[in-house]
Design an enzyme around this catalytic site. Structure first.
Site, short mmCIF file in Angstrom:
data_model
loop_
_atom_site.label_atom_id
_atom_site.label_comp_id
_atom_site.label_asym_id
_atom_site.label_seq_id
_atom_site.Cartn_x
_atom_site.Cartn_y
_atom_site.Cartn_z
N ASP A 14 -10.31 2.84 2.10
CA ASP A 14 -10.55 2.10 3.35
C ASP A 14 -11.38 2.92 4.35
O ASP A 14 -12.44 2.49 4.80
CB ASP A 14 -9.22 1.72 4.03
CG ASP A 14 -8.65 0.43 3.49
OD1 ASP A 14 -9.41 -0.35 2.89
OD2 ASP A 14 -7.44 0.20 3.67
N LYS A 49 0.81 -1.23 0.00
CA LYS A 49 0.00 0.00 0.00
C LYS A 49 0.85 1.28 0.00
O LYS A 49 0.40 2.31 -0.48
CB LYS A 49 -0.95 0.00 1.20
CG LYS A 49 -2.10 -0.98 1.06
CD LYS A 49 -3.05 -0.86 2.23
CE LYS A 49 -4.21 -1.84 2.07
NZ LYS A 49 -5.24 -1.64 3.08
P1 NAP Z 1 -1.54 -3.33 11.47
O1 NAP Z 1 -1.18 -2.09 10.73
O2 NAP Z 1 -0.55 -4.44 11.58
O3 NAP Z 1 -1.96 -2.87 12.98
C1 NAP Z 1 -2.23 -3.84 13.96
C2 NAP Z 1 -2.81 -3.18 15.22
O4 NAP Z 1 -3.23 -4.25 16.09
C3 NAP Z 1 -1.83 -2.34 16.01
O5 NAP Z 1 -2.51 -1.31 16.67
C4 NAP Z 1 -1.28 -3.36 17.04
O6 NAP Z 1 -0.81 -2.78 18.23
C5 NAP Z 1 -2.56 -4.12 17.34
N1 NAP Z 1 -2.31 -5.45 17.87
C6 NAP Z 1 -1.90 -6.56 17.17
N2 NAP Z 1 -1.81 -7.62 18.01
C7 NAP Z 1 -2.18 -7.18 19.25
C8 NAP Z 1 -2.30 -7.80 20.51
N3 NAP Z 1 -2.02 -9.11 20.69
N4 NAP Z 1 -2.71 -7.06 21.57
C9 NAP Z 1 -3.02 -5.75 21.42
N5 NAP Z 1 -2.92 -5.10 20.23
C10 NAP Z 1 -2.50 -5.80 19.17
O7 NAP Z 1 -2.86 -4.00 10.89
P2 NAP Z 1 -4.07 -3.28 10.11
O8 NAP Z 1 -3.77 -3.25 8.67
O9 NAP Z 1 -4.38 -2.01 10.80
O10 NAP Z 1 -5.24 -4.36 10.30
C11 NAP Z 1 -5.79 -4.62 11.58
C12 NAP Z 1 -6.99 -5.57 11.47
O11 NAP Z 1 -8.02 -4.96 10.71
C13 NAP Z 1 -6.69 -6.89 10.74
O12 NAP Z 1 -7.35 -7.93 11.45
C14 NAP Z 1 -7.31 -6.72 9.37
O13 NAP Z 1 -7.76 -7.94 8.82
C15 NAP Z 1 -8.50 -5.83 9.70
N6 NAP Z 1 -8.94 -5.00 8.57
C16 NAP Z 1 -10.25 -5.08 8.19
C17 NAP Z 1 -10.72 -4.30 7.14
C18 NAP Z 1 -12.16 -4.39 6.72
O14 NAP Z 1 -12.48 -3.96 5.60
N7 NAP Z 1 -13.04 -4.87 7.55
C19 NAP Z 1 -9.83 -3.44 6.47
C20 NAP Z 1 -8.50 -3.36 6.89
C21 NAP Z 1 -8.06 -4.16 7.96
P3 NAP Z 1 0.76 -2.34 18.38
O15 NAP Z 1 0.89 -1.04 17.65
O16 NAP Z 1 0.96 -2.24 19.83
O17 NAP Z 1 1.57 -3.45 17.74
#
Ligand code: NAP
Length: 282
Positions: free
Chosen positions: A101, A65
């Site tokens: 998004d 991205k």
């Molecule tokens: P990302 O950039 O990797 O961010 C992950 C986030 O989750 C960070 O805030 C991280 O905290 C936190 N995290 C991960 N493991 C954790 C744990 N064990 N305990 C507490 N916090 C934790 O990922 P992203 O792209 O934002 O995506 C996040 C989620 O959204 C994914 O499950 C993805 O599938 C979903 N998503 C859904 C859509 C939709 O259309 N519905 C769109 C995009 C993403 P830290 O900063 O402390 O590491």
């Protein structure tokens, strides 16, 4: 014949072909949506090939991205502000980048809660990753005035607030304080990967202190009903599901490519059934 696709690595489990092939059929346009998996080591060469191809538009997912940015001729305001693109439209050979998004997220909220007054809504975003970034920007753009960010790594929440520099009141919290202060919010959105398959028993924070009638949203869509949403339901919250965002950001990408605004409520129902494993005759 519209040539559309998705670039990323890996892309095998993506629901985008299912969604966009439905949207193509509904729109009456001829076309196809293909998965274009690109290994990181081949990224530059493969993008150069795509530049010469007959693609009309494509989506971009993890891990490209941001990496796609140098190859674009133009970006929309959201993509520009966020430094990330998930949709490209090819117009007269020029690549124009969009980020659908956050806007898709706001569309899905407006769809479910048409009477919601954004300026009067105090929002808590749980998480500070890529998805939180887009949602934070789009909720501010939609008129929210108070948006706090809580994250396991609280410094990342603070850095995101500072970097985006939006015209909203925002504080960075740790997850423990967010759980204690839940009664201060009208809308809580869970944007971390916690609760996603296969760790479906996990829940980012307890909702003990949640007021009744608050909007609780979880962007995780596998499973559709996360532990977080199940607890929110018990606390008499108004629920919003991850697949609604997924659907609306795809619909918005499709609109960028085709200029067609489709009525998609029936298709979204089919999509919901597909996620739940209900079989449709087609
Ligand atoms: P990302 O950039 O990797 O961010 C992950 C986030 O989750 C960070 O805030 C991280 O905290 C936190 N995290 C991960 N493991 C954790 C744990 N064990 N305990 C507490 N916090 C934790 O990922 P992203 O792209 O934002 O995506 C996040 C989620 O959204 C994914 O499950 C993805 O599938 C979903 N998503 C859904 C859509 C939709 O259309 N519905 C769109 C995009 C993403 P830290 O900063 O402390 O590491």
């Amino acid at each position: 014949m519209l040539q559309l696709g998705l670039i990323g690595y890996p892309v095998g489990h993506s629901l985008s072909p299912w969604i966009h092939n439905r949207l193509l059929a509904q729109s009456g346009l001829e076309g196809e949506y293909q998965l274009l998996e690109i290994k990181p080591e081949n990224f530059h060469q493969e993008i150069q090939k795509l530049k010469k191809s007959s693609l009309n538009g494509f989506n971009i997912t993890i891990p490209y991205k941001e990496k796609i940015l140098p190859y674009l001729d133009e970006t929309d305001e959201a993509a520009n502000h966020l430094g990330a693109v998930n949709t490209v439209k090819v117009e007269n050979g020029r690549w124009i980048g969009y980020n659908t998004d956050g806007i898709g997220y706001v569309h899905s909220i407006k769809n479910r809660f048409p009477d919601l007054s954004f300026p009067d809504t105090r929002v808590l975003i749980l998480g500070s990753g890529g998805a939180a970034r887009g949602i934070f920007f789009a909720l501010a753009d939609a008129g929210c005035l108070k948006i706090d960010l809580a994250n396991r790594t609280v410094d990342k929440a603070a850095a995101l607030i500072e970097e985006l520099n939006l015209k909203v009141k925002s504080s960075a919290l740790n997850l423990e304080d967010a759980a204690l202060q839940l009664a201060n919010y009208d809308f809580v959105v869970q944007t971390t990967s916690v609760g996603m398959n296969p760790d479906t028993d996990a829940q980012i924070i307890s909702l003990d202190n949640l007021k009744e009638n608050v909007i609780v949203s979880d962007i995780v869509y596998r499973p559709m009903e996360t532990q977080f949403l199940l607890e929110a339901e018990r606390k008499k919250a108004r629920l919003h599901f991850g697949h609604e965002m997924l659907w609306q950001q795809a619909v918005y990408s499709f609109q960028v490519w085709t200029n067609k605004k489709l009525e998609t409520s029936q298709m979204m129902q089919e999509f919901e059934d597909k996620l739940k494993g209900v079989h449709h005759a087609d």
